[in-house]
Write a protein that holds these residues in place. Structure first.
Motif, PDB file in Angstrom:
ATOM      1  N   ASP A  72       0.856  -1.188   0.000  1.00  9.10           N
ATOM      2  CA  ASP A  72       0.000   0.000   0.000  1.00  9.10           C
ATOM      3  C   ASP A  72       0.892   1.237   0.000  1.00  9.10           C
ATOM      4  N   LEU A  73       0.802   2.050  -1.051  1.00 14.05           N
ATOM      5  CA  LEU A  73       1.643   3.245  -1.179  1.00 14.05           C
ATOM      6  C   LEU A  73       0.876   4.535  -0.904  1.00 14.05           C
ATOM      7  N   SER A  74      -0.296   4.434  -0.269  1.00 15.22           N
ATOM      8  CA  SER A  74      -1.148   5.614  -0.112  1.00 15.22           C
ATOM      9  C   SER A  74      -0.816   6.467   1.103  1.00 15.22           C
ATOM     10  N   ASP A  75      -0.116   5.905   2.088  1.00 13.14           N
ATOM     11  CA  ASP A  75       0.147   6.620   3.334  1.00 13.14           C
ATOM     12  C   ASP A  75       1.203   7.701   3.122  1.00 13.14           C
ATOM     13  N   ASP A  76       1.034   8.840   3.774  1.00 12.65           N
ATOM     14  CA  ASP A  76       1.991   9.934   3.606  1.00 12.65           C
ATOM     15  C   ASP A  76       3.231   9.778   4.475  1.00 12.65           C
ATOM     16  N   PRO A  78      10.180   3.280   4.708  1.00  8.80           N
ATOM     17  CA  PRO A  78      10.077   4.741   4.711  1.00  8.80           C
ATOM     18  C   PRO A  78       9.476   5.271   3.417  1.00  8.80           C
ATOM     19  N   PHE A  79       8.796   6.395   3.507  1.00  9.15           N
ATOM     20  CA  PHE A  79       8.255   7.050   2.315  1.00  9.15           C
ATOM     21  C   PHE A  79       9.397   7.619   1.491  1.00  9.15           C
ATOM     22  N   SER A  80       9.289   7.497   0.175  1.00 12.68           N
ATOM     23  CA  SER A  80      10.283   8.079  -0.731  1.00 12.68           C
ATOM     24  C   SER A  80       9.589   8.404  -2.047  1.00 12.68           C
ATOM     25  N   ARG A  81      10.324   9.006  -2.963  1.00 11.11           N
ATOM     26  CA  ARG A  81       9.743   9.428  -4.235  1.00 11.11           C
ATOM     27  C   ARG A  81      10.677   9.060  -5.379  1.00 11.11           C
ATOM     28  N   GLY A  82      10.142   9.092  -6.605  1.00  8.21           N
ATOM     29  CA  GLY A  82      10.952   8.849  -7.787  1.00  8.21           C
ATOM     30  C   GLY A  82      11.516   7.437  -7.857  1.00  8.21           C
ATOM     31  N   GLY A 108      -2.524   7.668  -8.008  1.00  2.53           N
ATOM     32  CA  GLY A 108      -2.269   8.058  -9.381  1.00  2.53           C
ATOM     33  C   GLY A 108      -3.059   7.268 -10.402  1.00  2.53           C
ATOM     34  N   ILE A 109      -2.751   7.522 -11.656  1.00  2.00           N
ATOM     35  CA  ILE A 109      -3.424   6.874 -12.779  1.00  2.00           C
ATOM     36  C   ILE A 109      -2.598   5.668 -13.206  1.00  2.00           C
ATOM     37  N   VAL A 110      -3.251   4.508 -13.252  1.00  2.72           N
ATOM     38  CA  VAL A 110      -2.564   3.254 -13.556  1.00  2.72           C
ATOM     39  C   VAL A 110      -3.278   2.575 -14.723  1.00  2.72           C
ATOM     40  N   LEU A 114       4.297  10.837  -5.805  1.00  5.26           N
ATOM     41  CA  LEU A 114       5.439   9.923  -5.796  1.00  5.26           C
ATOM     42  C   LEU A 114       6.482  10.324  -6.839  1.00  5.26           C
ATOM     43  N   ALA A 115       6.202  11.407  -7.576  1.00  3.54           N
ATOM     44  CA  ALA A 115       7.084  11.874  -8.648  1.00  3.54           C
ATOM     45  C   ALA A 115       7.292  10.779  -9.690  1.00  3.54           C
TER      46      ALA A 115
END
Length: 365
Positions: free
Chosen positions: A97-101, A122-126, A157-159, A171-172
């Motif tokens: 689950d990637l929805s949590d901030d 941990p949360f990360s981006r890119g 996001g759009i998948v 999530l960039a």
């Protein structure tokens, strides 16, 4: 999906080459929906011959998908009827689950939607986020108590249908082939879906949701929406149905990660609600949410709206203002029948990701 029983059963025309898989799915679906059943009752319920049922059950016993669990209680006369059930040794699913901030959640989930193991990253981006998800999946696969059927991921996001994340601003990610990347790295079939869409499916399948018409609003790092109508998730030709977080509610508002200004998620995301400490600010966010929800529920005739996110942020002013806004902007007939509620189930996206894999790999919804 049939129209005479559960609205969640598939009705797609079956090609001859798919007949055996289709018949297996009929049996598994009945066992998931109805619980332990005898072979004779499976034959009557599915319309398959007893010989076909016995053959397919024997095959699935060998694969540890189903098992015999003993005689039906209360059987006294003649040879006791043996019950068949989904096996406790059936394969499991790795769900993310990637929805949590505040971080990425992962779990090992069984075919009943029960969480067996939990992990967090941990949360990360890119590109770093892709690697973080992959490491999380690796830990979960190692922790799985038995064979892993596949990997399921719920992401903002759009998948698209192949598991490419077309755009996930928070999530960039742009055109990230997440499903293909994870499948290649871990050697397991991987399914990726929008987090709100699969949360809606999970609430309809495992929770108290009205799968005839449900709108799921996920609130975390961003804001997403998932729509369920007649048991089917609605994505639309652009795969963007339900993306309410990027509806502009204040053209002069704060900059959004998508590039616009004043999107709904600039005031309703979890970080925005934490920053808006006053009740008035949160009430304003709830009012804007209600104004965005009203045309959706009115147009689609949806009576069940579920907010999924941090209860401490959503309960109180946000929820009350959203309810009031929908009530005053809808026809009385509609307003009196819509329920807008919170669901505190923090595993909803995880179980939805598992349900996505279960459907893709076994045909069971």
């Amino acid at each position: 999906m049939t129209t005479t029983t559960s609205p969640r059963r598939a009705t797609a025309k079956v090609r001859p080459a798919d007949t055996r898989r289709h018949h297996r799915t009929l049996l598994l679906q009945h066992l998931v929906d109805e619980g332990p059943t005898t072979r004779a009752d499976l034959s009557r319920a599915t319309g398959l011959t007893r010989v076909t049922v016995s053959d397919l059950v024997a095959e699935m016993v060998q694969e540890s998908l189903v098992e015999d669990i003993g005689a039906r209680p209360g059987t006294h006369l003649g040879k006791p009827a043996t019950l068949v059930a989904v096996s406790d040794a059936a394969p499991v699913i790795v769900a993310v689950d990637l929805s949590d901030d505040s971080g990425f959640d992962g779990a090992v989930v069984d075919l009943h939607g029960r969480v067996l193991v939990r992990e967090r990253a941990p949360f990360s981006r890119g590109a770093e986020a892709v690697d973080g998800v992959s490491r999380l999946v690796e830990r979960l696969v190692e922790a799985a108590p038995r064979r892993v059927l596949g990997i399921g991921v719920g992401t903002p996001g759009i998948v698209d249908d192949s598991g490419v994340v077309i755009q996930a601003p928070n999530l960039a990610w742009d055109a990230v082939p997440l499903a293909a990347t994870l499948a290649e790295r871990h050697g397991l079939p991987t399914s990726v879906g929008n987090d709100a869409n699969i949360a809606a499916v999970a609430e309809g399948a495992f929770g108290d949701g009205d799968d005839a018409g449900l709108l799921m609003v996920t609130i975390g790092q961003g804001v997403g929406g998932g729509i369920l109508v007649d048991g089917h998730p609605v994505a639309g030709p652009l795969r963007s149905a339900g993306e309410i977080g990027h509806v502009v509610v204040d053209p002069d508002g704060s900059a959004c990660a998508c590039g616009n200004r004043g999107c709904l998620e600039t005031v309703l995301s979890a970080p925005a609600l934490r920053a808006a400490a006053s009740d008035d600010a949160r009430r304003h966010a709830g009012d804007l949410l209600g104004s965005v929800l009203t045309p959706i529920v009115t147009t689609l005739g949806i009576a069940d709206v579920v907010l999924h996110g941090p209860t401490d942020l959503l309960d109180g002013p946000v929820l009350e203002a959203a309810r009031a806004a929908v009530a005053r902007q809808s026809l009385p007939f509609v307003a009196q029948r819509i329920r807008i509620r919170l669901v505190a189930h923090d595993e909803l996206v995880l179980t939805g990701a598992a349900a996505l894999v279960r459907h893709r790999e076994l045909g069971v919804v």
